[in-house]
Design a protein around this motif. Sequence first.
Motif, PDB file in Angstrom:
ATOM      1  N   TRP A  90     -12.352   1.854  -6.137  1.00 43.27           N
ATOM      2  CA  TRP A  90     -12.001   0.977  -5.015  1.00 43.27           C
ATOM      3  C   TRP A  90     -11.997   1.789  -3.721  1.00 43.27           C
ATOM      4  O   TRP A  90     -12.539   1.355  -2.710  1.00 43.27           O
ATOM      5  N   GLN A  91     -11.399   2.983  -3.776  1.00 41.39           N
ATOM      6  CA  GLN A  91     -11.346   3.852  -2.593  1.00 41.39           C
ATOM      7  C   GLN A  91     -12.760   4.211  -2.129  1.00 41.39           C
ATOM      8  O   GLN A  91     -13.051   4.196  -0.926  1.00 41.39           O
ATOM      9  N   TRP A  94     -14.248   1.275  -0.411  1.00 40.82           N
ATOM     10  CA  TRP A  94     -13.624   1.137   0.907  1.00 40.82           C
ATOM     11  C   TRP A  94     -14.294   2.087   1.918  1.00 40.82           C
ATOM     12  O   TRP A  94     -14.612   1.679   3.033  1.00 40.82           O
ATOM     13  N   LYS A  95     -14.520   3.304   1.496  1.00 41.92           N
ATOM     14  CA  LYS A  95     -15.153   4.283   2.391  1.00 41.92           C
ATOM     15  C   LYS A  95     -16.583   3.878   2.762  1.00 41.92           C
ATOM     16  O   LYS A  95     -17.103   4.317   3.776  1.00 41.92           O
ATOM     17  N   ASN A  97     -17.372   0.630   3.191  1.00 43.80           N
ATOM     18  CA  ASN A  97     -17.204  -0.723   3.743  1.00 43.80           C
ATOM     19  C   ASN A  97     -17.644  -1.820   2.772  1.00 43.80           C
ATOM     20  O   ASN A  97     -18.234  -2.816   3.171  1.00 43.80           O
ATOM     21  N   ALA A  99     -15.355  -2.619  -0.068  1.00 46.59           N
ATOM     22  CA  ALA A  99     -14.200  -2.845  -0.930  1.00 46.59           C
ATOM     23  C   ALA A  99     -13.865  -4.326  -1.043  1.00 46.59           C
ATOM     24  O   ALA A  99     -13.901  -5.055  -0.056  1.00 46.59           O
ATOM     25  N   VAL A 119      -3.706   0.660   4.044  1.00 47.41           N
ATOM     26  CA  VAL A 119      -5.096   0.297   3.775  1.00 47.41           C
ATOM     27  C   VAL A 119      -5.138  -0.912   2.842  1.00 47.41           C
ATOM     28  O   VAL A 119      -5.862  -1.886   3.091  1.00 47.41           O
ATOM     29  N   PHE A 123      -6.553  -5.580   2.948  1.00 42.38           N
ATOM     30  CA  PHE A 123      -7.407  -6.283   2.005  1.00 42.38           C
ATOM     31  C   PHE A 123      -6.621  -7.257   1.128  1.00 42.38           C
ATOM     32  O   PHE A 123      -7.138  -7.776   0.140  1.00 42.38           O
TER      33      PHE A 123
END
Length: 129
Positions: A90-91, A94-95, A97, A99, A119, A123
């Motif tokens: 997931w991380q 997210w990094k 864009n 997630a 963070v 979401f």
Amino acid sequence: MRSETREASKNVLGSPLRACCHNPQTGYFRDGYCRASEGDMGRHIVCAEMTDDFLAFTKSQGNDLSTPNPDYNFPGLRAGDRWCLCARRWQEAWKHNRAPKVVLEACHESTLEIIPLSVLKQFAIQAMN
């Protein structure tokens, strides 16, 4: 980290951990909960709602969650399904864009060792009743 019971598990908000999804049946223990266990090397502790974009991203990274795998009683996921994701995947999404949304009440508290609450809150979506 030891395995803990559902009743003892807390979420990222500090309250009792809620179920992520029972259809499809998710979680390391396939009990619907994203709870932590020493045996879960992937740390499947983030309850997320799948999107086509995320499913394509994770497949491109070598983890195909959209194709059924009967050997593991895995139905394959579609957009809209909720699933306990590995916190690091997931991380990573997210990094990049990509997630998916998360259900804070169903994310295990140990998620905060990897992803800041600030963070996750960006979401957040509602838990199902």
